[in-house]
Scaffold this motif. Sequence first.
Motif, mmCIF file in Angstrom:
data_model
loop_
_atom_site.group_PDB
_atom_site.id
_atom_site.type_symbol
_atom_site.label_atom_id
_atom_site.label_comp_id
_atom_site.label_asym_id
_atom_site.label_seq_id
_atom_site.Cartn_x
_atom_site.Cartn_y
_atom_site.Cartn_z
ATOM 1 N N HIS A 1 0.817 -1.325 0.065
ATOM 2 C CA HIS A 1 -0.137 -0.097 -0.018
ATOM 3 C C HIS A 1 0.949 1.137 0.016
ATOM 4 C CE1 HIS A 1 -4.150 -1.411 0.128
ATOM 5 N NE2 HIS A 1 -3.559 -2.334 0.721
ATOM 6 N N ILE A 2 2.068 1.208 0.457
ATOM 7 C CA ILE A 2 2.637 2.450 0.650
ATOM 8 C C ILE A 2 3.764 2.522 -0.577
ATOM 9 C CG2 ILE A 2 2.578 2.959 2.742
ATOM 10 C CD1 ILE A 2 4.975 1.466 3.519
ATOM 11 N N SER A 3 3.985 1.422 -1.368
ATOM 12 C CA SER A 3 4.922 1.446 -2.601
ATOM 13 C C SER A 3 4.121 1.802 -3.876
ATOM 14 C CB SER A 3 5.753 0.309 -2.453
ATOM 15 O OG SER A 3 5.053 -0.932 -2.769
ATOM 16 N N ASP A 4 4.823 1.903 -5.041
ATOM 17 C CA ASP A 4 4.214 2.331 -6.115
ATOM 18 C C ASP A 4 3.693 0.980 -6.846
ATOM 19 O OD1 ASP A 4 3.373 3.889 -8.159
ATOM 20 O OD2 ASP A 4 5.396 4.306 -8.919
ATOM 21 N N GLY B 1 -7.606 9.843 -3.674
ATOM 22 C CA GLY B 1 -6.342 9.985 -2.574
ATOM 23 C C GLY B 1 -6.065 8.498 -2.258
ATOM 24 N N GLY B 2 -5.032 8.638 -1.298
ATOM 25 C CA GLY B 2 -4.387 7.354 -0.646
ATOM 26 C C GLY B 2 -3.038 6.977 -1.381
ATOM 27 N N ALA B 3 -2.522 7.634 -2.333
ATOM 28 C CA ALA B 3 -1.453 7.448 -2.926
ATOM 29 C C ALA B 3 -0.340 7.602 -2.100
ATOM 30 C CB ALA B 3 -1.365 7.741 -4.229
ATOM 31 N N ASN B 4 0.730 7.157 -1.880
ATOM 32 C CA ASN B 4 1.937 7.599 -0.986
ATOM 33 C C ASN B 4 2.715 8.396 -1.879
ATOM 34 O OD1 ASN B 4 3.503 7.751 1.353
ATOM 35 N ND2 ASN B 4 4.453 5.627 0.919
ATOM 36 N N THR B 5 2.511 9.518 -2.285
ATOM 37 C CA THR B 5 3.236 10.271 -3.139
ATOM 38 C C THR B 5 4.630 10.797 -2.422
ATOM 39 O OG1 THR B 5 1.739 11.951 -2.999
ATOM 40 C CG2 THR B 5 1.630 10.670 -4.974
ATOM 41 N N THR B 6 4.171 11.524 -1.465
ATOM 42 C CA THR B 6 5.396 12.379 -0.809
ATOM 43 C C THR B 6 6.131 11.456 0.094
ATOM 44 O OG1 THR B 6 3.449 13.315 0.510
ATOM 45 C CG2 THR B 6 4.795 14.753 -0.708
ATOM 46 N N GLY B 7 5.528 10.129 -0.048
ATOM 47 C CA GLY B 7 6.609 9.225 0.847
ATOM 48 C C GLY B 7 7.140 8.250 -0.161
ATOM 49 N N ALA C 1 6.644 6.811 7.236
ATOM 50 C CA ALA C 1 6.287 6.512 8.727
ATOM 51 C C ALA C 1 4.825 6.540 9.126
ATOM 52 C CB ALA C 1 7.185 7.315 9.808
ATOM 53 N N GLY C 2 4.220 7.779 8.873
ATOM 54 C CA GLY C 2 2.938 8.002 9.041
ATOM 55 C C GLY C 2 2.034 7.047 8.380
ATOM 56 N N HIS C 3 2.069 6.684 7.084
ATOM 57 C CA HIS C 3 1.333 5.746 6.520
ATOM 58 C C HIS C 3 1.448 4.483 6.856
ATOM 59 C CE1 HIS C 3 -0.014 7.936 2.673
ATOM 60 N NE2 HIS C 3 0.443 8.801 3.085
ATOM 61 N N THR C 4 2.709 3.968 7.210
ATOM 62 C CA THR C 4 2.909 2.535 8.007
ATOM 63 C C THR C 4 2.050 2.652 9.189
ATOM 64 O OG1 THR C 4 5.175 3.063 6.978
ATOM 65 C CG2 THR C 4 4.752 0.989 8.457
ATOM 66 N N VAL C 5 2.218 3.615 10.089
ATOM 67 C CA VAL C 5 1.678 3.427 11.369
ATOM 68 C C VAL C 5 0.256 3.253 11.257
ATOM 69 C CG1 VAL C 5 1.580 4.584 13.485
ATOM 70 C CG2 VAL C 5 3.503 4.603 12.637
ATOM 71 N N ILE C 6 -0.304 4.348 10.498
ATOM 72 C CA ILE C 6 -1.828 4.087 10.318
ATOM 73 C C ILE C 6 -2.290 2.690 9.913
ATOM 74 C CG2 ILE C 6 -3.970 4.974 9.040
ATOM 75 C CD1 ILE C 6 -2.678 7.641 9.333
ATOM 76 N N LEU C 7 -1.652 2.199 9.102
ATOM 77 C CA LEU C 7 -1.867 0.787 8.426
ATOM 78 C C LEU C 7 -1.658 0.020 9.271
ATOM 79 C CD1 LEU C 7 -0.189 1.204 4.886
ATOM 80 C CD2 LEU C 7 -2.686 0.347 5.233
ATOM 81 N N ALA C 8 -0.725 0.041 10.113
ATOM 82 C CA ALA C 8 -0.254 -1.026 11.135
ATOM 83 C C ALA C 8 -1.185 -1.115 12.232
ATOM 84 C CB ALA C 8 0.986 -0.683 11.820
ATOM 85 N N PHE C 9 -1.965 -0.012 12.428
ATOM 86 C CA PHE C 9 -2.904 0.091 13.653
ATOM 87 C C PHE C 9 -4.274 -0.465 13.025
ATOM 88 C CE2 PHE C 9 -0.875 3.809 15.933
ATOM 89 C CZ PHE C 9 -0.527 2.858 16.981
#
Lengths: 172, 356
Positions: B39-42, B207-213, B282-290
Amino acid sequence: MSLLTPDFGLLFWMLVNFLIVFGLLAKFGFPVITRMVNERRDHISKSLQAAEEAAKKLENVRQESLAILDEARVQQTGIIKKAIADGEQIVRSAQQKAAEETEKQLEAARRSIELQKEKALSEINAQVALLSVDIAEKILHRQLDDRARQESFALQMAEEAENIRRKRSHKR
Amino acid sequence: MLSIAAFALCAPLRAAASEHGGEKSEEKGLAIGDIITEHISDSYWWHITTWSERHISVYLPVIVRSDNGGWHVFSSKHLAHGEPYEGFRIAEKGAKHEGKVVAVNAAGEAYRPWDISITKNALALMINSAIMLAIFLSVARWYRRRPKNSTPSKFVCAVEMFVMDVEEEIVRTSIGKDYKRYSPYLLTAFFFILINNVMGIIPIFPGGANTTGNIAITCVLALCTMVAVNLFGNREYWREIFWPDVPLLLKAPIPLMPLIEFFGVITKPFALMIRLLANIFAGHTVILAFTLLIFITAKLSVGIFAGMTFFSIVLSLIMNCLELLVAYIQAYVFTLLSAVFIGLSRPEHHVAKKQG
């Protein structure tokens, strides 16, 4: 790890995207907005200044009108005061005149009464004198036949005369 | 962030979700790492949700140039299930170029072709750019059309507030005298990052794409700042790098200080790149993990499942709020530091003495 190796395709698209966005917004977007906002700010500050000046002028006008009003009020009170004083003066003088007139008339009446009274008194005195002479003549004619009576009568008369005189002086 | 909506929808279909999450997930549990990474990669397609074991995805064009010089453009649908198409396929897990389109050369080796496919992040960038252009060009158009004494609408006011805040607080205070020259770039960078960050938090489709990450994106942004800093740096700036005010021995026989200073030229944008990447990533990862906590505990007892679901929802709510803050802060920090670096590249003589 692929997360730390930039992907060429994405680099390319990002560059294209960012440069297009930057180009368009640098030309048609942000400078227009900031310039207009600054212009409007100047306009607002100028307007505020103008408004302040207008308010100041208005305040001056208000002060002036207040001053005029105050002056008018002072004049008004002056006029009213004067009018009241004048009126009082008129009334007072009228009263005074009336009182004087009355006094004068009273004085005249009193004097004429006094005059009349004196006249009447002197008339009465004359009458009394005449009457007493008449009476005395008659009485004398009847009683003074002898000598003794004549003397006692004369004494009595003198006494009476004396009494009358005293009484009169008493009255006075 | 997609996952929050996606998983909420398919809670009863955990098996399907896990099957999609990583093809090689074990029967027992979810391959958490795979799901998060995916989910966080392209990606070559934009997976929206999985409903009744059917993947609902937007398939995007793959644009590749093979070694024999031909351009190939086709839908990623043909590659979705691992089979080759026109000589291209997606490298399987564990192989070199994992998850990327590869071609096979004459020697039978897989190699990476020139690949400018419109991937999920590329599409997200285009959507976000379109949103950004729409916002600012419409506001600018309003300003160009109306006389200056008409009242702007609430939307125009809000945009104006942000723009003027960035320009006054960041750009002007950091750069000083001729800030106007740089303010379009810095404003673009700020709002580009902000919009991409915020769109990244929104879990559903556009939305939801991890562009700036993604490192490619922060890399381009950092390079742009590097160009802005170094292209317009004045003489004083370059003198401070190559001939700084230090004892002669530190710079004459071996250019020690110049080397360190020159290194600084590279590390500054590098730090910008990594900072933005790491924060958003990191933000995306943490929200996904929760969020995934719900599906991990689903196998356990009902009590734990219910408790952890509640716990997870509360935590991801908090994290989402925090990410909203981070979205702004990171845009702010990137712009502020870019402005500071630009300001430092234009030192005046007396100021330079003080800083030296």
